[in-house]
Design an enzyme around this catalytic site. Structure first.
Site, PDB file in Angstrom:
ATOM      1  N   ASP A  99      17.468 -77.086  72.663  1.00 22.78           N
ATOM      2  CA  ASP A  99      17.708 -76.993  74.106  1.00 22.78           C
ATOM      3  C   ASP A  99      18.915 -77.833  74.529  1.00 22.78           C
ATOM      4  O   ASP A  99      19.343 -78.752  73.823  1.00 22.78           O
ATOM      5  CB  ASP A  99      16.483 -77.489  74.877  1.00 22.78           C
ATOM      6  CG  ASP A  99      15.287 -76.569  74.728  1.00 22.78           C
ATOM      7  OD1 ASP A  99      15.397 -75.566  74.002  1.00 22.78           O
ATOM      8  OD2 ASP A  99      14.238 -76.871  75.334  1.00 22.78           O
ATOM      9  N   ASP A 100      19.415 -77.510  75.708  1.00 22.00           N
ATOM     10  CA  ASP A 100      20.384 -78.326  76.459  1.00 22.00           C
ATOM     11  C   ASP A 100      21.819 -78.216  75.972  1.00 22.00           C
ATOM     12  O   ASP A 100      22.693 -78.921  76.485  1.00 22.00           O
ATOM     13  CB  ASP A 100      19.991 -79.814  76.481  1.00 22.00           C
ATOM     14  CG  ASP A 100      18.701 -80.054  77.236  1.00 22.00           C
ATOM     15  OD1 ASP A 100      18.186 -79.098  77.842  1.00 22.00           O
ATOM     16  OD2 ASP A 100      18.223 -81.205  77.237  1.00 22.00           O
ATOM     17  N   HIS A 102      18.459 -71.295  79.185  1.00 21.76           N
ATOM     18  CA  HIS A 102      17.818 -72.544  79.596  1.00 21.76           C
ATOM     19  C   HIS A 102      18.226 -72.880  81.036  1.00 21.76           C
ATOM     20  O   HIS A 102      18.319 -74.044  81.409  1.00 21.76           O
ATOM     21  CB  HIS A 102      18.229 -73.666  78.636  1.00 21.76           C
ATOM     22  CG  HIS A 102      17.283 -74.838  78.611  1.00 21.76           C
ATOM     23  ND1 HIS A 102      15.916 -74.693  78.510  1.00 21.76           N
ATOM     24  CD2 HIS A 102      17.507 -76.180  78.661  1.00 21.76           C
ATOM     25  CE1 HIS A 102      15.344 -75.882  78.488  1.00 21.76           C
ATOM     26  NE2 HIS A 102      16.284 -76.806  78.593  1.00 21.76           N
ATOM     27  N   HIS A 121      20.166 -76.456  84.324  1.00 21.47           N
ATOM     28  CA  HIS A 121      19.016 -77.223  83.852  1.00 21.47           C
ATOM     29  C   HIS A 121      18.065 -77.532  85.008  1.00 21.47           C
ATOM     30  O   HIS A 121      17.588 -78.655  85.199  1.00 21.47           O
ATOM     31  CB  HIS A 121      19.455 -78.519  83.177  1.00 21.47           C
ATOM     32  CG  HIS A 121      18.432 -79.062  82.210  1.00 21.47           C
ATOM     33  ND1 HIS A 121      17.378 -79.842  82.611  1.00 21.47           N
ATOM     34  CD2 HIS A 121      18.316 -78.930  80.867  1.00 21.47           C
ATOM     35  CE1 HIS A 121      16.651 -80.182  81.563  1.00 21.47           C
ATOM     36  NE2 HIS A 121      17.203 -79.634  80.477  1.00 21.47           N
ATOM     37  N   HIS A 175      16.590 -80.698  70.431  1.00 15.69           N
ATOM     38  CA  HIS A 175      17.717 -80.669  71.358  1.00 15.69           C
ATOM     39  C   HIS A 175      19.036 -80.828  70.616  1.00 15.69           C
ATOM     40  O   HIS A 175      19.134 -81.633  69.687  1.00 15.69           O
ATOM     41  CB  HIS A 175      17.600 -81.798  72.400  1.00 15.69           C
ATOM     42  CG  HIS A 175      16.413 -81.665  73.297  1.00 15.69           C
ATOM     43  ND1 HIS A 175      15.156 -82.126  72.946  1.00 15.69           N
ATOM     44  CD2 HIS A 175      16.282 -81.105  74.523  1.00 15.69           C
ATOM     45  CE1 HIS A 175      14.298 -81.862  73.922  1.00 15.69           C
ATOM     46  NE2 HIS A 175      14.953 -81.245  74.889  1.00 15.69           N
TER      47      HIS A 175
END
Length: 709
Positions: free
Chosen positions: A89-90, A140, A144, A241
């Site tokens: 993620d991210d 995602h 965010h 991540h």
């Protein structure tokens, strides 16, 4: 005169300015939304208990991490045994995503990357590399955002923009979705579930996790490896991540996890391949690709504007502090020079002629002439040049029948012509030029001309003070005169580059005025034009703080606008007229090297940027903590208050008006920079500005008379 004939003031630029500021605010808002990204994610509802899952079907909370919610009943999928779908993620992150990809490639493993749309726009090459190396991409959100706590329009926008960003970068469209701040199905909250149901309506498949490594907490490599390892050979979707912070432990843990679990018979694949589903990446429509490209350029442009604004603010702050430091140092030097006991030359007591140009000055002319006649100076004549007044100005002076006062009448030809008429008629070799609304103190003339004891001095500026300062607008102008004008004049004196002797009070040698051709008439700031001529002729121009003249400042915003519009436009005319001074040496060279650049930066360039700075301040109100803004605002006000207090003490003024300083930033400052905008536009389009005369009320004369009574 023909030079006063002008076309109507331009106005279309105000619409363009307003539109530009709105666009700037929109761009900064976009940048604020994009850069306000969370640094890593954690479970939003983990450990919340049964209450957190209200509204979430038990089938979901007890089921698999892959959820299809576009049907009446939710469908969940789990990964088969010894199958792991690593998810990151991210990202994409320019530092950590390449390292993660390198580890995956070295161990021949594939994964799914849930990307943040705004970061896709910043690093589209990394997104393309992810796909080229056989990995899968999911959404995602664009910034965010917490989908569970966002309104529906925001959810739709977040998902739509992310799809467009990926489409522009790869030509494909994402369908997998992982909401930020999520972990396992068991931790899903009611609002999060509702958001995922709504997202399913636009074709998204939700992907949560079986194993949350919590690597964003940086618990250490062994802890991350342990958290990522499924129990008893089961399959799992593992949450890690590749962006949002320092991911060194994640990279190290991945490099250790892959060979260990591969040796135990695990395979690493994408989410779609793990559940034996068709590829989730679909070809994007041309409209999505084009709109995504436009979105990317808008985001990059907004980021560039924000960077430029930060640089501009930094430069303005540095220049402002440097200006203040130079002003204070020069003021201290000026005070020591003029106030310390020293051997003085014999006092100047030669005859002085005071020239008062007057056009419709009936409200103040009597007080002006009386104050001049009452001067404590041994040899003084007063010449009032009536420039075609229609209100009986000349008659008022003639009826006063004062000794030493002469009245000259002429057809209206403008202030410079009236001054030149007075200069030709004057009998003395020292001339004092005074506006028709100005009131002198008894010692003003004496103090003003003492500087002529130095034979190198050709002209002297006095100290102009606002008399009608009882109202708020008058207080603001009083502060401006004391801080902006008189501090500057002390600095100009020390640096020997005085650009303006105010029309309200200035003294000249007669020979100097004749040598430079008298008072010029081809600009609207004849005082600035004349002062620059004197400097270029090789004479010194100094400032005498003790020679005080009281003047009537504009009593309404309209009058203030008219006065400052003329001043600013005329100053630009004078600067352009004397631009060749930049190549000169001597006194003129000092004006070119010091005075003109100072005027250009602090009276033109910085005021022109002020509207954008105010928009940036509004942007700060929207996106920065109010505590930080309040602290910054208080710091700036404190610095301004200290400067104003110092200037007031130098001028021996009371500190009482300081209370109005914060309010000055909310109205007065905007009027001043809008005047500069109007003046520059007028000059650029080649329009000619008319003489902006101020209507006098006589209030200043009454106040000064009452003060001296």
């Amino acid at each position: 005169m023909a030079r006063h004939v002008a076309r109507r003031d331009p106005r279309a630029h105000w619409i363009l300015l307003l539109l530009g500021l709105v666009l700037l605010l929109a761009a900064l808002t976009l940048n604020g939304l994009v850069t306000g990204l969370a640094g890593g994610s954690g479970p939003a509802g983990g450990g919340a208990g049964a209450g957190a899952a209200a509204g979430v079907p038990k089938q979901v909370t007890s089921g698999g991490p892959v959820l299809r919610l576009d049907r009446p009943e939710p469908v969940d999928r789990t990964l088969p045994d010894r199958t792991i779908a690593l998810t990151f993620d991210d990202g994409p992150d320019p530092r950590w995503t390449p390292q993660v990809l390198d580890v995956l490639r070295r161990h021949r493993a594939h994964a799914t990357f849930f990307v943040v749309g705004a970061r896709v726009n910043e690093h589209p090459d990394l997104v393309r590399r992810i796909l080229d190396e056989g990995h899968e991409i999911g959404s995602h959100t664009f910034t965010h955002a917490d989908l569970g706590g966002a309104p529906q329009w925001r959810r739709d926008l977040e998902l739509s923009l992310t799809r467009k960003a990926v489409a522009a970068a790869t030509g494909r469209e994402v369908t997998l979705l992982r909401p930020p701040f999520s972990s396992s199905p068991q931790a899903l909250t009611g609002p999060e579930y509702a958001a995922l149901r709504a997202a399913a309506g636009s074709g998204h498949v939700a992907v949560l996790a079986d194993r949350d490594t919590k690597d964003w907490q940086r618990p250490g490599v062994p802890a991350i490896v342990e958290a990522a390892t499924p129990a008893k050979g089961r399959g799992a979707v593992v949450l890690m991540h590749d962006g949002g912070g320092d991911r060194a432990q994640t990279v190290a843990a991945l490099d250790r996890l892959l060979p260990e679990l591969t040796g135990q018979g695990y395979r690493f694949t994408t989410v779609s391949a793990g559940i034996d589903a068709p590829g989730s990446m679909l070809p994007a429509a041309a409209s999505s690709r084009w709109s995504g490209t436009a979105l990317r350029w808008a985001q990059l442009g907004a980021g560039g504007l924000a960077t430029a604004m930060n640089v501009l603010l930094g430069i303005a702050l540095v220049l402002g502090v440097a200006r203040l430091a130079v002003q204070v140092v020069c003021a201290q030097r000026h005070v020591r020079r003029v106030r310390r006991p020293k051997h003085r030359r014999p006092p100047v007591t030669v005859p002085v002629s005071v020239i008062v140009p007057a056009y419709n000055e009936a409200a103040n002319i009597a007080a002006t002439v009386r104050s001049l006649v009452a001067s404590a100076y041994p040899a003084l004549e007063v010449i009032v040049v009536d420039d075609g007044s229609t209100d009986g100005t000349a008659d008022i002076v003639e009826r006063m029948r004062l000794r030493g006062v002469r009245v000259l009448r002429q057809a209206n030809a403008g202030k410079p012509a009236a001054l030149n008429t007075g200069i030709r008629a004057a009998r003395a070799d020292l001339l004092v030029l005074v506006d028709g609304d100005t009131v002198f103190q008894p010692d003003t003339v004496y103090r003003l001309v003492q500087g002529f004891a130095d034979p190198t001095v050709g002209a002297i500026s006095g100290n102009t003070k606002v008399a009608n300062r009882r109202r708020l607008l008058g207080r603001w102008q009083h502060l401006e005169y004391v801080i902006g004008f008189n501090l500057d004049r002390r600095m100009y004196d020390v640096l020997e580059c005085m650009p303006t002797i105010p029309g309200a009070i200035g003294a000249f040698r007669r020979q100097v005025l004749l040598a430079v051709g008298g008072v010029p008439a081809d600009t609207l700031a004849e005082d600035t034009d004349l002062t620059m001529r004197v400097l270029r002729a090789g004479w010194r121009v100094v400032y005498e703080e003790a020679a005080i003249a009281w003047t009537e400042a504009p009593s309404s915003l309209r009058q203030l606008w008219r006065q400052r519009y003329r001043w600013c436009y005329g100053t630009m005319q004078a600067m352009w007229k004397h631009r060749h001074v930049l190549r000169e040496r001597g006194a003129g060279g000092k004006l070119g090297r010091r005075g003109l650049p100072y005027l250009a930066v602090f009276q033109l360039v910085l005021p022109l940027t002020a509207p954008a700075v105010d928009v940036f301040a509004l942007y700060g109100l929207l996106f920065l903590p109010w505590s930080s803004l309040a602290l910054a605002w208080a710091g700036l006000l404190l610095l301004q208050a200290l400067t104003a207090g110092y200037a007031l003490r130098l001028d021996r003024e009371r500190l009482g008006p300081l209370w109005s300083l914060p309010l000055q930033q909310l109205v007065y400052r905007q009027v001043m920079y809008l005047v500069v905008v109007q003046s520059v536009v007028t000059a650029v389009i080649g329009n000619r500005l008319r003489w902006q005369r101020m209507v006098r009320t006589g209030e200043a004369a009454a106040l000064v008379t009452g003060r001296s009574a």
